[in-house]
Scaffold this active site. Structure first.
Site, mmCIF file in Angstrom:
data_model
loop_
_atom_site.group_PDB
_atom_site.id
_atom_site.type_symbol
_atom_site.label_atom_id
_atom_site.label_comp_id
_atom_site.label_asym_id
_atom_site.label_seq_id
_atom_site.Cartn_x
_atom_site.Cartn_y
_atom_site.Cartn_z
ATOM 1 N N TYR A 168 -1.522 -0.106 10.682
ATOM 2 C CA TYR A 168 -1.845 -0.733 9.390
ATOM 3 C C TYR A 168 -0.632 -0.684 8.459
ATOM 4 O O TYR A 168 -0.242 -1.706 7.870
ATOM 5 C CB TYR A 168 -3.035 0.011 8.752
ATOM 6 C CG TYR A 168 -3.252 -0.326 7.290
ATOM 7 C CD1 TYR A 168 -3.911 -1.494 6.915
ATOM 8 C CD2 TYR A 168 -2.777 0.515 6.279
ATOM 9 C CE1 TYR A 168 -4.103 -1.817 5.571
ATOM 10 C CE2 TYR A 168 -2.963 0.199 4.935
ATOM 11 C CZ TYR A 168 -3.626 -0.965 4.587
ATOM 12 O OH TYR A 168 -3.805 -1.277 3.263
ATOM 13 N N GLU B 37 0.205 3.662 1.717
ATOM 14 C CA GLU B 37 0.274 4.096 3.118
ATOM 15 C C GLU B 37 1.673 3.857 3.697
ATOM 16 O O GLU B 37 2.082 4.538 4.628
ATOM 17 C CB GLU B 37 -0.731 3.309 3.964
ATOM 18 C CG GLU B 37 -2.144 3.856 3.950
ATOM 19 C CD GLU B 37 -2.290 5.188 4.670
ATOM 20 O OE1 GLU B 37 -2.857 6.104 4.063
ATOM 21 O OE2 GLU B 37 -1.827 5.325 5.811
ATOM 22 N N SER C 262 0.816 -1.225 0.000
ATOM 23 C CA SER C 262 0.000 0.000 0.000
ATOM 24 C C SER C 262 0.844 1.267 0.000
ATOM 25 O O SER C 262 1.916 1.320 0.626
ATOM 26 C CB SER C 262 -0.869 -0.016 1.264
ATOM 27 O OG SER C 262 -1.392 1.257 1.505
HETATM 28 P P1 NAP Z 1 -11.466 -4.497 1.808
HETATM 29 O O1 NAP Z 1 -12.624 -4.144 0.946
HETATM 30 O O2 NAP Z 1 -11.416 -3.987 3.198
HETATM 31 O O3 NAP Z 1 -11.369 -6.093 1.829
HETATM 32 C C1 NAP Z 1 -10.565 -6.766 2.760
HETATM 33 C C2 NAP Z 1 -10.828 -8.253 2.638
HETATM 34 O O4 NAP Z 1 -10.044 -8.948 3.628
HETATM 35 C C3 NAP Z 1 -12.292 -8.653 2.908
HETATM 36 O O5 NAP Z 1 -12.626 -9.720 2.052
HETATM 37 C C4 NAP Z 1 -12.240 -9.153 4.347
HETATM 38 O O6 NAP Z 1 -13.282 -10.061 4.687
HETATM 39 C C5 NAP Z 1 -10.893 -9.871 4.317
HETATM 40 N N1 NAP Z 1 -10.376 -10.150 5.649
HETATM 41 C C6 NAP Z 1 -10.268 -9.312 6.705
HETATM 42 N N2 NAP Z 1 -9.776 -9.964 7.772
HETATM 43 C C7 NAP Z 1 -9.579 -11.252 7.393
HETATM 44 C C8 NAP Z 1 -9.129 -12.410 8.056
HETATM 45 N N3 NAP Z 1 -8.768 -12.394 9.342
HETATM 46 N N4 NAP Z 1 -9.040 -13.568 7.347
HETATM 47 C C9 NAP Z 1 -9.424 -13.617 6.050
HETATM 48 N N5 NAP Z 1 -9.877 -12.542 5.364
HETATM 49 C C10 NAP Z 1 -9.951 -11.373 6.038
HETATM 50 O O7 NAP Z 1 -10.094 -4.044 1.113
HETATM 51 P P2 NAP Z 1 -9.808 -3.673 -0.424
HETATM 52 O O8 NAP Z 1 -10.018 -2.216 -0.590
HETATM 53 O O9 NAP Z 1 -10.458 -4.628 -1.311
HETATM 54 O O10 NAP Z 1 -8.228 -3.880 -0.477
HETATM 55 C C11 NAP Z 1 -7.662 -5.154 -0.792
HETATM 56 C C12 NAP Z 1 -6.247 -5.211 -0.239
HETATM 57 O O11 NAP Z 1 -5.454 -4.180 -0.801
HETATM 58 C C13 NAP Z 1 -6.140 -5.017 1.270
HETATM 59 O O12 NAP Z 1 -5.084 -5.822 1.720
HETATM 60 C C14 NAP Z 1 -5.770 -3.557 1.422
HETATM 61 O O13 NAP Z 1 -5.078 -3.361 2.635
HETATM 62 C C15 NAP Z 1 -4.898 -3.358 0.205
HETATM 63 N N6 NAP Z 1 -4.882 -2.008 -0.366
HETATM 64 C C16 NAP Z 1 -6.056 -1.391 -0.664
HETATM 65 C C17 NAP Z 1 -6.017 -0.144 -1.259
HETATM 66 C C18 NAP Z 1 -7.286 0.575 -1.634
HETATM 67 O O14 NAP Z 1 -7.212 1.788 -1.870
HETATM 68 N N7 NAP Z 1 -8.412 -0.104 -1.735
HETATM 69 C C19 NAP Z 1 -4.778 0.453 -1.564
HETATM 70 C C20 NAP Z 1 -3.618 -0.230 -1.250
HETATM 71 C C21 NAP Z 1 -3.665 -1.485 -0.671
HETATM 72 P P3 NAP Z 1 -14.754 -9.506 5.124
HETATM 73 O O15 NAP Z 1 -15.453 -9.186 3.829
HETATM 74 O O16 NAP Z 1 -15.327 -10.664 5.843
HETATM 75 O O17 NAP Z 1 -14.531 -8.296 5.965
HETATM 76 O O1 G4F Z 2 -10.597 6.754 2.799
HETATM 77 P P1 G4F Z 2 -9.601 6.635 3.874
HETATM 78 O O2 G4F Z 2 -10.038 6.022 5.155
HETATM 79 O O3 G4F Z 2 -8.370 5.872 3.238
HETATM 80 P P2 G4F Z 2 -6.811 5.805 3.616
HETATM 81 O O4 G4F Z 2 -6.572 6.087 5.041
HETATM 82 O O5 G4F Z 2 -6.077 6.638 2.633
HETATM 83 O O6 G4F Z 2 -6.508 4.255 3.378
HETATM 84 C C1 G4F Z 2 -6.950 3.579 2.200
HETATM 85 O O7 G4F Z 2 -5.981 3.692 1.193
HETATM 86 C C2 G4F Z 2 -4.729 3.051 1.485
HETATM 87 C C3 G4F Z 2 -3.807 3.298 0.287
HETATM 88 O O8 G4F Z 2 -3.118 4.506 0.461
HETATM 89 C C4 G4F Z 2 -4.986 1.572 1.710
HETATM 90 F F1 G4F Z 2 -3.816 0.947 1.940
HETATM 91 C C5 G4F Z 2 -5.924 1.391 2.887
HETATM 92 O O9 G4F Z 2 -6.220 0.011 3.020
HETATM 93 C C6 G4F Z 2 -7.235 2.125 2.574
HETATM 94 O O10 G4F Z 2 -7.835 1.484 1.482
HETATM 95 O O11 G4F Z 2 -9.011 8.089 4.223
HETATM 96 C C7 G4F Z 2 -8.500 8.946 3.230
HETATM 97 C C8 G4F Z 2 -8.225 10.319 3.845
HETATM 98 C C9 G4F Z 2 -7.435 10.251 5.154
HETATM 99 O O12 G4F Z 2 -6.464 11.257 5.142
HETATM 100 C C10 G4F Z 2 -8.470 10.548 6.230
HETATM 101 O O13 G4F Z 2 -7.954 11.176 7.396
HETATM 102 O O14 G4F Z 2 -9.474 10.913 4.176
HETATM 103 C C11 G4F Z 2 -9.379 11.494 5.458
HETATM 104 N N1 G4F Z 2 -10.719 11.593 6.035
HETATM 105 C C12 G4F Z 2 -11.344 12.773 6.346
HETATM 106 N N2 G4F Z 2 -12.537 12.532 6.902
HETATM 107 C C13 G4F Z 2 -11.528 10.585 6.393
HETATM 108 C C14 G4F Z 2 -12.683 11.172 6.940
HETATM 109 N N3 G4F Z 2 -11.395 9.247 6.286
HETATM 110 C C15 G4F Z 2 -12.415 8.462 6.708
HETATM 111 N N4 G4F Z 2 -12.308 7.125 6.572
HETATM 112 N N5 G4F Z 2 -13.560 8.996 7.280
HETATM 113 C C16 G4F Z 2 -13.730 10.341 7.414
HETATM 114 O O15 G4F Z 2 -14.746 10.807 7.910
#
Ligand code: NAP
Ligand code: G4F
Length: 345
Positions: free
Chosen positions: A153, A131, A129
């Site tokens: 995280y 992050e 990520s």
């Molecule tokens: P997500 O929607 O939160 O999905 C996470 C998945 O992990 C869900 O299927 C969840 O199951 C499963 N999970 C959680 N705890 C588990 C456990 N103990 N054992 C088995 N499965 C478990 O995340 P996403 O946005 O699709 O992201 C996919 C991956 O990419 C994650 O690893 C995230 O950290 C990483 N990532 C995401 C972003 C982004 O912007 N979306 C960016 C960079 C990296 P449930 O459905 O049961 O909760």
């Molecule tokens: O949408 P967010 O919660 O995503 P964040 O923290 O960027 O993390 C996501 O992206 C990562 C990749 O860079 C992944 F690895 C991670 O798994 C996840 O998918 O927050 C985005 C921004 C943050 O700066 C947060 O402080 O939005 C700001 N924010 C402002 N108000 C908020 C809110 N975030 C959330 N969730 N809720 C609010 O009310």
């Protein structure tokens, strides 16, 4: 037919990646963790379409239970494993740091150990990520940038990222790290900021909600569309050598800009509805993320296809439709009205 095993198949990326691989004629196995409610809503349409032909097969397992992971890998013997499972909410990771670390660290370790001990050569994708960089203003982040995690995280993701490299270098495992910047969609979890905004816009437009409470609206993110990014994951796994790749759009926008555009899309002024509250701020914030995915463009020929404006439009339109259905069900007494999520985030 190639066989893929996906952890996190029930999540946002799990849906888009499964759909993509099934279209590529893969047999897809997915890990589902036990929950007191059904947790396969995102992939239910894929289950109906591909389940009966046994092209999509689900298994109970948990990333925190290494025995379940070892047993599944040795039973399925997949060609490719995509490790998408995680406690992926950054704010929640400050509240549940141990669990967040456990899922990422134990899960990745169990998967890599299973691959190391397998008679079959299994390719491994790790969901790293942006992050992990911790963010830096006016800096384009790429594969060579310093990792400076600012949350439990991100620290757990750094461990998994490094472990993937270590297994690649030590045991010759085909392990890749996809360092993905934020990617969103109508299937994004409702407590991530983009979906929290698009959902509120749909509900406010339908008089189901009156205000939207956010935290730091001055944070900047490099937001792309999830459907584009899963294609990049697949491309990394098909490249002849395992490597690490950044996927990003190369544009950054603030939470405020996202809100402005989302409300404007339905003819509303965001300033009339958005309020801020410190309870949504994090103990440590990543203020600014901007990625440089030139390496993926040059080597994999990957490029994002969806603009920021289009992404906001897709998400808002989907949530306006959802709110209309919600309103109908409420009027028929089939659904209780809810406001913002009771425990927030
Ligand atoms: P997500 O929607 O939160 O999905 C996470 C998945 O992990 C869900 O299927 C969840 O199951 C499963 N999970 C959680 N705890 C588990 C456990 N103990 N054992 C088995 N499965 C478990 O995340 P996403 O946005 O699709 O992201 C996919 C991956 O990419 C994650 O690893 C995230 O950290 C990483 N990532 C995401 C972003 C982004 O912007 N979306 C960016 C960079 C990296 P449930 O459905 O049961 O909760
Ligand atoms: O949408 P967010 O919660 O995503 P964040 O923290 O960027 O993390 C996501 O992206 C990562 C990749 O860079 C992944 F690895 C991670 O798994 C996840 O998918 O927050 C985005 C921004 C943050 O700066 C947060 O402080 O939005 C700001 N924010 C402002 N108000 C908020 C809110 N975030 C959330 N969730 N809720 C609010 O009310």
């Amino acid at each position: 037919m190639k066989i893929a095993l996906i952890t996190g198949i029930t999540g946002q990326d799990g849906y888009y990646l499964s759909r993509f691989l099934l279209n590529e004629n893969y047999i897809v196995h997915g890990i589902v963790r036990r929950s007191s409610n059904f947790n396969t809503q995102r992939i239910d349409n894929l289950i109906s379409e591909y389940g009966p032909e046994k092209k999509l097969i689900l298994h109970y397992a948990d990333l925190t239970d290494s025995s379940s992971i070892h047993a599944l890998v040795s039973k399925i013997l997949p060609d490719e494993i995509y490790n998408l499972g995680a406690q992926s909410h950054v704010a929640v990771s400050f509240l549940n740091p141990g669990y967040t670390a456990d899922v990422s660290i134990s899960g990745t370790t169990a998967l890599l150990e299973s691959i190391k001990n397998s008679p079959k050569k299994i390719k491994f994708y790790q969901a790293s990520s942006s992050e992990m960089f911790g963010g830096k203003e006016n800096t384009l982040l790429d594969e060579t940038s310093l990792l400076d995690p600012k949350s439990p995280y991100a620290a757990a993701k750094v461990f998994s990222h490094n472990l993937t490299k270590i297994y690649r270098d030590s045991y010759g495992i085909f392990g890749v790290n996809g360092i993905l910047f934020n990617h969103e969609s109508p299937l994004r979890g409702e407590t991530f900021v983009t979906r929290k905004i698009s959902r509120a816009v749909g509900r406010i437009k339908n008089n189901l909600q009156s205000k939207l409470t956010l935290g730091n609206i001055h944070a900047f993110r490099d937001w792309g569309f999830a459907g584009d990014y899963v294609k990049g994951m697949y491309m990394m796994m098909q490249h002849e050598t395992p490597d690490d790749f950044v996927l990003s759009t190369g544009e950054t926008h603030s939470v405020k800009e996202f809100s402005e555009l989302a409300f404007a899309h339905v003819g509303l002024d965001w300033k009339e509805f958005v309020i801020t509250d410190k309870r949504y701020e994090r103990p440590n914030e990543v203020h600014h993320l901007l990625g440089n995915s030139e390496k993926a463009k040059k080597i994999l020929k990957w490029e994002p296809e969806t603009s920021f404006e289009k992404l906001v439009q897709i998400m808002v339109e989907a949530d306006v439709k959802k709110a209309e259905q919600e309103k109908l069900l409420i009027s028929e007494g089939l659904l209780s009205p809810t406001w913002e999520h009771p425990i927030g985030l």
